[in-house]
Design an enzyme around this catalytic site. Structure first.
Site, mmCIF file in Angstrom:
data_model
loop_
_atom_site.group_PDB
_atom_site.id
_atom_site.type_symbol
_atom_site.label_atom_id
_atom_site.label_comp_id
_atom_site.label_asym_id
_atom_site.label_seq_id
_atom_site.Cartn_x
_atom_site.Cartn_y
_atom_site.Cartn_z
ATOM 1 N N ASP A 1 0.954 -1.321 -0.051
ATOM 2 C CA ASP A 1 0.097 0.065 -0.009
ATOM 3 C C ASP A 1 1.001 1.306 0.062
ATOM 4 O O ASP A 1 0.488 2.177 -0.692
ATOM 5 C CB ASP A 1 -1.046 0.004 1.138
ATOM 6 C CG ASP A 1 -2.057 -1.194 1.142
ATOM 7 O OD1 ASP A 1 -2.159 -1.774 -0.006
ATOM 8 O OD2 ASP A 1 -2.793 -1.296 2.191
ATOM 9 N N SER B 1 -36.469 -7.693 -14.090
ATOM 10 C CA SER B 1 -36.382 -8.146 -12.858
ATOM 11 C C SER B 1 -36.851 -9.559 -12.844
ATOM 12 O O SER B 1 -37.498 -10.184 -13.965
ATOM 13 C CB SER B 1 -37.286 -7.520 -11.809
ATOM 14 O OG SER B 1 -38.727 -7.690 -12.206
ATOM 15 N N LYS C 1 -27.269 -14.665 -5.806
ATOM 16 C CA LYS C 1 -28.091 -13.442 -6.076
ATOM 17 C C LYS C 1 -27.722 -12.261 -4.986
ATOM 18 O O LYS C 1 -28.037 -12.386 -3.874
ATOM 19 C CB LYS C 1 -29.668 -13.645 -6.250
ATOM 20 C CG LYS C 1 -30.421 -12.409 -6.784
ATOM 21 C CD LYS C 1 -32.225 -12.638 -7.136
ATOM 22 C CE LYS C 1 -32.688 -11.421 -7.614
ATOM 23 N NZ LYS C 1 -32.689 -10.198 -6.791
ATOM 24 N N CYS D 1 -17.684 7.106 32.375
ATOM 25 C CA CYS D 1 -17.511 5.785 32.078
ATOM 26 C C CYS D 1 -16.426 5.200 30.856
ATOM 27 O O CYS D 1 -16.586 5.989 29.784
ATOM 28 C CB CYS D 1 -19.091 5.314 31.474
ATOM 29 S SG CYS D 1 -19.341 3.694 30.876
#
Ligand SMILES: [Zn+2]
Length: 657
Positions: A31, A80, A111, A423
């Site tokens: 990287d 669809s 899917k 806390c």
């Protein structure tokens, strides 16, 4: 090297590495090396903007936010599929195919539960991408799609025209990270990866989209000019050769092997890095597809098999409580491990007390667990016939399991929160909030530095910030002498931020920036506020009874007192820097629109409030005055429609006196 040539070489090289990293998942450079090359390309492009190429990786995140999403008519509709919900229905589909065709062959693909997109390439360049919409007309989301690293901006040896269809999704890991960030910022988390992906695609700032790490899998050639494919598998292999990230598919062959593949995907569905809601079985032969065609609703040559959510019984061994970064107590059921959709499940979320009460869930109960797309499974019901003797109803603890502070239920919801100002579970969020621009404004103290200050033990609460030593801070990762010195200076400066900012920074429930200012003006010091009674608090403009009670509760908590005394010792100012409230604008509501020359909008707001006025973000009949600055927009039109008085900057300045 000639800069044009160098830009060309670097662009090609970076795109190649990006392809290896994102699509093939097999990076060949670190990287760090990639970033160095990327920055070098950026510099060259800045110096020679004319030589920058259209597929430069720097072009993925456009500089400007977009104003909206234009409609795009799909050249080929995005149909669809017909859903089937059982193996019998799938068999019926296969039989229909076998009746009309000789030895049909099928492909099977998972899917993805994501967002369908069409991507258009002209002469090899990605020129437009659109959402499915109603299948005929979608929305132009090109700029947002460009941020997805697996979408090639150019493709090699291109046809004149290529339109592909794919599914944009948010990988599960990215989804978990995003929700964690939402929690940290006190925003509502997304219900599932699909909602998160949909919300992200609707962002108008591509930078924000880029930070959400969406991905895409391509599963169809919608149109291509100059090439003919005979099978679906062939077209997918072609897309792979054009460097698309293609859906993992299987050329299954006959119906038995197609069914076996559907079952396999179902059993292993939790192991994908994307959420799926079924498997798609398609005819492989494209001429057969053409012959069969589509009904009005869907193609005849494919179906989507929907897996029923898997449910199993198991036993709840314990209920544990986690304290989130905003202090919310979340109960979790510890289960006898059970296999669900390919993964072992040992926990189920119980959300809150109401859910536990609704189920009447007790430790020892046998429960029905379901995993359906979400990351953490849910308990559907309790099998009371199997309840052992001696169980008792479960109640969330009255004290925080992390710090022991009393808990309080939100006035407007089901959540129960820890009230401890110190806390440990909440400190990361507290520190980030305390340092934020509108609170104590400690420059450079963002999420990652807050994280390392806490994890290195240099601070435990915000009060410790004031005793930080520059040398210690400089040793932290990604810090140095200079940035450490800057941080210490900024912390020092925050001591005089004043009571209004301090009140907001302390994170008292419902005490936002505006309430902080109002309280500072009215009481003048934290000490005076602390002595105020409920009646005195509610008498303050804009402070309701709920807020007043939160303030009283906050001051009565020993952790708050401890925090305050440490801040006082550190020299943090408890006195108000605000002008005592004037009453010139008392009862008036202002709306600011457009830019002002003489002051920022925040400043204008502060000045109005200092004179007892209110600033609202939208124009209504209740608006007293609209201050219209440079390039004022829709608010001005609205004001004109409602007949609200409008003044310009000069008149506004005069009014302020
Ligand atoms: Zn706590």
């Amino acid at each position: 090297m000639d800069p044009r040539e160098e830009i060309r070489k670097l662009t090609a090289e970076l795109n190649e590495h990006s392809y290896r990293y994102y699509v093939q998942d097999a990076p060949t450079i670190s990287d760090f090396e990639y970033d160095a090359k990327y920055r070098h390309l950026e510099e060259l492009e800045a110096a020679y903007p004319d030589f920058a190429l259209p597929d430069s990786p720097t072009k993925r995140v456009g500089g400007e936010a977009i104003s909206g999403f234009d409609p795009v008519e799909h050249q080929v509709p995005l149909e669809s599929l017909t859903d089937v919900f059982s193996e019998e229905e799938l068999l019926a589909f296969h039989e229909r195919m076998e009746q009309s065709l000789e030895k049909p062959l099928f492909t099977v693909e998972p899917k993805i539960d994501g967002l369908s997109m069409a991507l258009i390439y002209e002469n090899g360049v990605f020129v437009k991408g659109a959402t499915r919409g109603d299948g005929k007309v979608g929305e132009d989301v090109t700029e947002n799609l460009k941020t997805i690293r697996t979408i090639p901006l150019t493709i090699p040896d291109p046809p004149e025209l290529l339109i592909v269809r794919g599914e944009v999704y948010m990988p599960k890991k990215a989804f978990e990270d995003l929700n964690e960030r939402c929690e940290l910022n006190g925003e509502k988390p997304f219900a599932n990866p699909r909602n998160a992906a949909a919300g992200t695609m609707r962002q108008k700032d591509p930078k924000k989209v880029s930070s959400r790490h969406l991905d895409i899998l391509i599963f169809n050639v919608q149109a291509v000019r100059g090439i003919t494919f005979t099978t679906h598998a062939e077209s997918l292999e072609y897309l792979k050769s054009k460097r698309f990230k293609v859906i993992p598919y299987l050329l299954a062959g006959d119906r038995e092997s197609a069914l076996a593949e559907v079952r396999r995907i179902g059993e292993e569905r939790e192991n994908y890095d994307f959420a799926i809601d079924g498997a798609v079985v398609k005819l492989n032969d494209l001429s057969d597809r053409e012959r069969l065609g589509s009904t009005a609703k869907a193609p005849r040559w494919a179906v989507a098999y929907k897996y029923p959510p898997e449910k199993k019984e198991t036993v709840v061994r314990d209920i544990v409580v986690q304290v989130g970064r905003t202090g919310v107590l979340t109960p979790k059921a510890v289960l006898d491990p059970v296999r669900l959709a390919g993964t072992t499940v040992g926990f189920a979320t119980l959300h809150n007390q109401d859910v536990i009460d609704g189920l009447d869930l007790r430790v020892g109960d046998t429960v029905l667990v379901q995993k359906a797309g979400e990351i953490i499974p849910e308990i559907l019901s309790v099998n009371k016939d199997k309840r052992p003797a001696g169980t008792v109803p479960y109640k969330l603890p009255e004290r925080c399991p992390v710090c022991g502070s009393p808990v309080a239920r939100d006035e407007d919801g089901a959540f129960i929160r820890c009230t401890g100002a110190e806390c440990p579970a909440q400190q990361l969020r507290n520190v980030i909030h305390f340092a934020s621009k509108n609170a104590m404004d400690i420059d450079g103290l963002g999420e990652s530095l807050a994280q390392s200050l806490l994890s290195s033990g240099l601070i435990a609460t915000v009060a410790d910030l004031y005793s930080l030593e520059a040398e210690k801070v400089a040793e932290l990762e990604r810090m140095g002498k200079k940035s450490a010195a800057n941080l210490i200076a900024s912390i020092e400066k925050s001591k005089s931020a004043g009571m209004a900012r301090l009140l907001f920074a302390l994170g008292i429930r419902q005490v936002g920036e505006a309430a902080g200012r109002v309280l500072a003006r009215r009481f003048g010091s934290v000490e005076a506020l602390e002595k105020a009674s409920l009646e005195e608090l509610t008498a303050v403009n804009d402070v309701g009874e709920t807020t007043a009670r939160y303030i009283l509760d906050w001051f009565s908590n020993p952790q708050s007192q401890h925090l305050l005394s440490r801040l006082r010792e550190a020299g943090v100012s408890f006195a108000s820097n605000e002008e005592p409230v004037g009453d010139r604008f008392s009862g008036m509501t202002f709306v600011l629109t457009g830019g002002l020359d003489s002051m920022s909008r925040d400043e204008a707001k502060a000045r109005i409030e200092a004179l007892g006025g209110k600033v609202s973000s939208s124009v209504s009949k209740k608006t007293s005055l609209v201050v219209a600055g440079e390039s004022a927009g829709s608010k001005l039109t609205k004001a004109q429609e409602l007949g609200v008085r409008i003044i310009d900057e000069a008149a506004f300045l005069e009014l302020l006196g």
